[in-house]
Design a protein around this motif. Structure first.
Motif, short mmCIF file in Angstrom:
data_model
loop_
_atom_site.label_atom_id
_atom_site.label_comp_id
_atom_site.label_asym_id
_atom_site.label_seq_id
_atom_site.Cartn_x
_atom_site.Cartn_y
_atom_site.Cartn_z
N THR A 178 0.81 -1.23 0.00
CA THR A 178 0.00 0.00 0.00
C THR A 178 0.83 1.27 0.00
OG1 THR A 178 -0.05 -0.05 2.41
CG2 THR A 178 -1.86 -1.13 1.27
N GLN A 179 2.08 1.15 0.40
CA GLN A 179 2.96 2.32 0.55
C GLN A 179 2.33 3.40 1.42
OE1 GLN A 179 4.93 3.59 -2.94
NE2 GLN A 179 5.60 1.54 -3.33
N LEU A 180 1.69 2.95 2.47
CA LEU A 180 1.02 3.91 3.36
C LEU A 180 1.27 3.58 4.82
CD1 LEU A 180 -2.40 4.29 1.52
CD2 LEU A 180 -0.78 6.15 1.99
N ASN A 181 0.83 4.50 5.66
CA ASN A 181 0.87 4.31 7.12
C ASN A 181 -0.16 3.23 7.50
OD1 ASN A 181 -1.81 5.59 8.17
ND2 ASN A 181 -1.11 6.79 6.43
N PRO A 182 -0.13 2.75 8.76
CA PRO A 182 -1.02 1.64 9.12
C PRO A 182 -2.52 1.91 8.95
CG PRO A 182 0.68 1.95 10.79
CD PRO A 182 0.84 3.06 9.83
N PHE A 207 7.06 -7.06 21.69
CA PHE A 207 7.68 -5.76 21.96
C PHE A 207 9.07 -5.71 21.34
CE2 PHE A 207 10.20 -2.86 24.57
CZ PHE A 207 9.38 -1.74 24.64
N SER A 208 9.83 -6.77 21.57
CA SER A 208 11.21 -6.76 21.12
C SER A 208 11.30 -6.73 19.60
CB SER A 208 11.94 -7.99 21.67
OG SER A 208 13.30 -7.91 21.39
N LEU A 209 10.35 -7.39 18.94
CA LEU A 209 10.43 -7.41 17.47
C LEU A 209 9.65 -6.25 16.84
CD1 LEU A 209 10.19 -11.27 17.01
CD2 LEU A 209 12.13 -9.83 16.37
N SER A 210 9.21 -5.31 17.64
CA SER A 210 8.46 -4.13 17.15
C SER A 210 7.22 -4.52 16.37
CB SER A 210 9.34 -3.25 16.25
OG SER A 210 10.49 -2.82 16.90
N LEU A 211 6.51 -5.54 16.84
CA LEU A 211 5.36 -6.02 16.07
C LEU A 211 4.04 -5.65 16.72
CD1 LEU A 211 6.52 -9.60 15.11
CD2 LEU A 211 6.39 -7.59 13.65
N GLY A 212 2.99 -5.67 15.91
CA GLY A 212 1.64 -5.51 16.45
C GLY A 212 1.16 -4.08 16.49
N MET A 213 2.01 -3.14 16.07
CA MET A 213 1.54 -1.74 16.07
C MET A 213 1.78 -1.03 14.75
SD MET A 213 4.38 0.36 18.20
CE MET A 213 4.47 1.62 16.92
N GLY A 214 2.14 -1.82 13.75
CA GLY A 214 2.27 -1.21 12.43
C GLY A 214 3.60 -0.51 12.18
N ALA A 215 4.58 -0.68 13.08
CA ALA A 215 5.89 -0.06 12.82
C ALA A 215 6.48 -0.65 11.54
CB ALA A 215 6.84 -0.30 14.00
N LEU A 216 6.27 -1.95 11.36
CA LEU A 216 6.84 -2.57 10.17
C LEU A 216 5.93 -2.42 8.95
CD1 LEU A 216 8.79 -5.54 11.70
CD2 LEU A 216 9.65 -3.39 10.81
N TYR A 254 1.39 8.72 9.75
CA TYR A 254 -0.08 8.79 9.74
C TYR A 254 -0.55 10.23 9.55
CZ TYR A 254 -4.77 8.96 11.81
OH TYR A 254 -6.09 9.20 12.06
N VAL A 255 0.01 11.12 10.36
CA VAL A 255 -0.42 12.52 10.29
C VAL A 255 -0.07 13.13 8.93
CG1 VAL A 255 -0.03 14.81 11.30
CG2 VAL A 255 -0.31 12.85 12.79
N VAL A 256 1.13 12.80 8.43
CA VAL A 256 1.55 13.35 7.13
C VAL A 256 0.65 12.84 6.01
CG1 VAL A 256 3.40 13.33 5.40
CG2 VAL A 256 3.96 13.68 7.81
N ASP A 257 0.43 11.51 5.97
CA ASP A 257 -0.37 10.92 4.89
C ASP A 257 -1.83 11.34 4.96
OD1 ASP A 257 1.79 9.50 3.92
OD2 ASP A 257 1.21 7.59 4.82
N GLU A 258 -2.39 11.29 6.16
CA GLU A 258 -3.85 11.42 6.27
C GLU A 258 -4.31 12.87 6.40
OE1 GLU A 258 -5.85 8.46 6.05
OE2 GLU A 258 -3.87 7.69 5.49
N PHE A 259 -3.47 13.72 7.00
CA PHE A 259 -3.92 15.10 7.19
C PHE A 259 -3.14 16.10 6.34
CE2 PHE A 259 -4.84 12.73 11.07
CZ PHE A 259 -6.22 12.91 11.16
N LYS A 260 -2.26 15.53 5.52
CA LYS A 260 -1.49 16.37 4.59
C LYS A 260 -0.78 17.53 5.28
CE LYS A 260 -3.33 13.95 1.17
NZ LYS A 260 -3.05 12.61 1.61
N ILE A 261 -0.22 17.24 6.43
CA ILE A 261 0.55 18.25 7.14
C ILE A 261 2.02 18.08 6.75
CG2 ILE A 261 1.33 18.99 9.45
CD1 ILE A 261 -1.31 18.14 10.55
N ARG A 262 2.77 19.16 6.72
CA ARG A 262 4.19 19.05 6.37
C ARG A 262 4.91 18.19 7.38
NH1 ARG A 262 6.81 24.66 5.63
NH2 ARG A 262 8.54 23.54 6.60
#
Ligand code: PFF
Length: 471
Positions: free
Chosen positions: A68-72, A217-226, A328-336
């Motif tokens: 998707t090339q997008l935020n979560p 936690f250690s693998l940075s999973l479950g929150m969309g970081a990856l 998320y904020v950059v993609d969805e709210f088009k803020i710099r």
């Protein structure tokens, strides 16, 4: 998708993602969770969870991000499943919560570096007063957040890739040297035995949940970081081999951190493992005591260098934690991007104030936040401070995220779409064995096992019911 930036090459992505995974979770949190969880039995559970449950989730997150090339949040919408964007929102909330307390501890590590580098050899003995000193830890936390924000505002590639290339191997070498040294100390073998020879009676609902939370936690999973990092990955890259490398690096570094820590613990407790400083202070109180045995000059050099490298490992993780809400904020709210970074960093810092103040500075935040049941109140060093409380809530949210992502990939988005995305950069994927494992993982193993374990965790921490002692 103009101007989203991207990693300069596959190595850049792998380094940044491994940098996200390797952090305080490996060196600060893993050893004390192992200590709380009864030693080697915890390590076994942790390793099993990393490879069996987390690996398929990691591949899935990266695939969704790259597709998707997008935020979560944007990612689930772009795939056409608006209802599932709650996973992304949950992930962003988890990211904000984690960064709010993580930045405080990163500030401690950074502070230890400064203190040691300026000759304060006694800092390890003064861990309590240090973390209660709001001016000091507040300043270090602000400094760390500013550093993180600066890097994130410059985009994901660039500085962080270059720095990781040099400093990650340096961290590994440093820990290995400390492993070698710790094994020469008196009572080292007692610690090693505690770490490597399992006593399976230590397994119960609380330790099982602890190991699972630690793995996510250690693998940075479950929150969309990856998902977020995956969104900057090229179609030419092999996601499966990248995920394998990230998992092995992360697990490997946690494992050697344990090899370093437990001989040191048994050295400083004269072989009495039950006397160990089991909580958050383990690396801040026990470890510096060992640096002292090296003598003032060498001790201070090694100590300062260690905490500098630890701060760096934390920095590559805080960068990924901040990147998630910022993307998320950059993609969805088009803020710099630069404005988004400042906005999110300030919000997160304010959110972290109770964690900052809850280590002795303000009584209310120090003593009133135990989870109702579970391991927290046992004599293992868990306290009722705000930071420990919020860390546990955040870890549990990651499990929800992992469960939802696997159900989504296995049963909503469907296997063939996942297969297709993974095949880019991995020509023979569709006929490979690893495909069967990943598909089995996301369709059956992860949804089922994560669901059951989540029930165990919730029962043990929030209802005081330990499924293991019921039978
Ligand atoms: N994996 C990091 C660590 O072990 O220190 C912490 C972390 C970073 C968790 C990024 C989640 C995340 F998205």
């Amino acid at each position: 998708m103009a101007n989203r930036g991207g990693f300069s090459n596959k190595l850049g992505f792998i380094l940044a993602a491994a940098g996200s995974a390797v952090g305080l979770g490996n060196i600060w949190k893993f050893p004390f969770e192992v200590g709380n969880g009864g030693g080697a039995a915890f390590v076994f559970m942790y390793l099993g969870f990393c490879f069996l449950l987390c690996f398929p989730v990691m591949v899935t997150e990266i695939a969704i991000g790259r597709k998707t090339q997008l935020n979560p949040v944007g990612a689930f919408k772009a795939l056409g499943y608006n209802n599932w964007k709650f996973i992304g929102l949950l992930g962003i909330a988890s990211g904000v919560i984690i960064l709010s307390f993580y930045n405080v501890i990163a500030g401690w590590a950074f502070g230890y570096f400064f203190e040691m580098a300026t000759g304060n050899f006694e800092i390890g003995k003064n861990f309590g007063p240090f973390v209660a000193n709001v001016t000091k830890v507040g300043l270090y936390a602000i400094l760390f957040m500013v550093l993180t924000a600066f890097i994130v505002s410059r985009g994901v590639s660039g500085g962080i890739e270059k720095a990781a290339r040099l400093l990650m191997p340096a961290l590994i070498i440093m820990i290995l040297c400390l492993v070698g040294y710790s094994l020469t100390l008196p009572n080292a073998m007692t610690g090693l035995k505690f770490y490597l020879f399992p006593n399976f009676s230590a397994i119960n609902g609380a330790t099982l949940g602890g190991a699972l939370r630690q793995a996510f936690f250690s693998l940075s999973l479950g929150m969309g970081a990856l998902i977020t990092y995956g969104s900057y990955v090229s179609k030419k890259d092999n996601i499966v081999s990248s995920a394998a490398f990230i998992t092995l690096t992360d697990v490997g570094i946690a494992f050697i951190a344990g090899l370093m820590m437990f001989p040191l613990v048994s050295y400083s407790t004269q072989g009495n493992m039950s006397d160990m400083e089991g909580g958050a202070g383990l690396i801040f109180a026990t470890l510096p005591g060992v640096f002292e045995t090296l003598g003032p000059l060498l001790g201070i050099i090694v100590g300062a260098f260690f905490f500098l490298l630890l701060s760096f490992a934390a920095l590559t993780s805080t960068v990924s934690l901040l990147e998630v809400p910022v993307a998320y904020v950059v993609d969805e709210f088009k803020i710099r991007r630069s404005n988004a970074v400042i906005l999110v960093a300030i919000v997160v810092f304010l959110f972290g104030l109770p964690s900052l103040l809850g280590n002795g500075a303000v009584d209310f935040f120090t003593n009133n936040f135990a989870l109702p049941f579970g391991s927290d109140s046992s004599a293992t060093g868990y306290s009722s401070d705000f930071l420990s409380f919020v860390a546990k809530i955040a870890d549990t949210l990651l499990l929800f995220g992992g469960l939802a992502i696997s159900i989504f990939a296995g049963h909503v988005w469907k296997k063939h779409n996942l297969d297709e995305e993974i095949s880019f950069g991995f020509e023979n994927y569709k006929t490979s064995l690893v495909r069967k494992l990943i598909n089995l993982g996301v369709t059956i193993i992860c949804p089922l096992v994560l669901f059951l374990l989540l029930v165990v965790v919730l029962l043990s921490n929030f209802a005081g019911i330990d499924v293991f002692t019921m039978f």
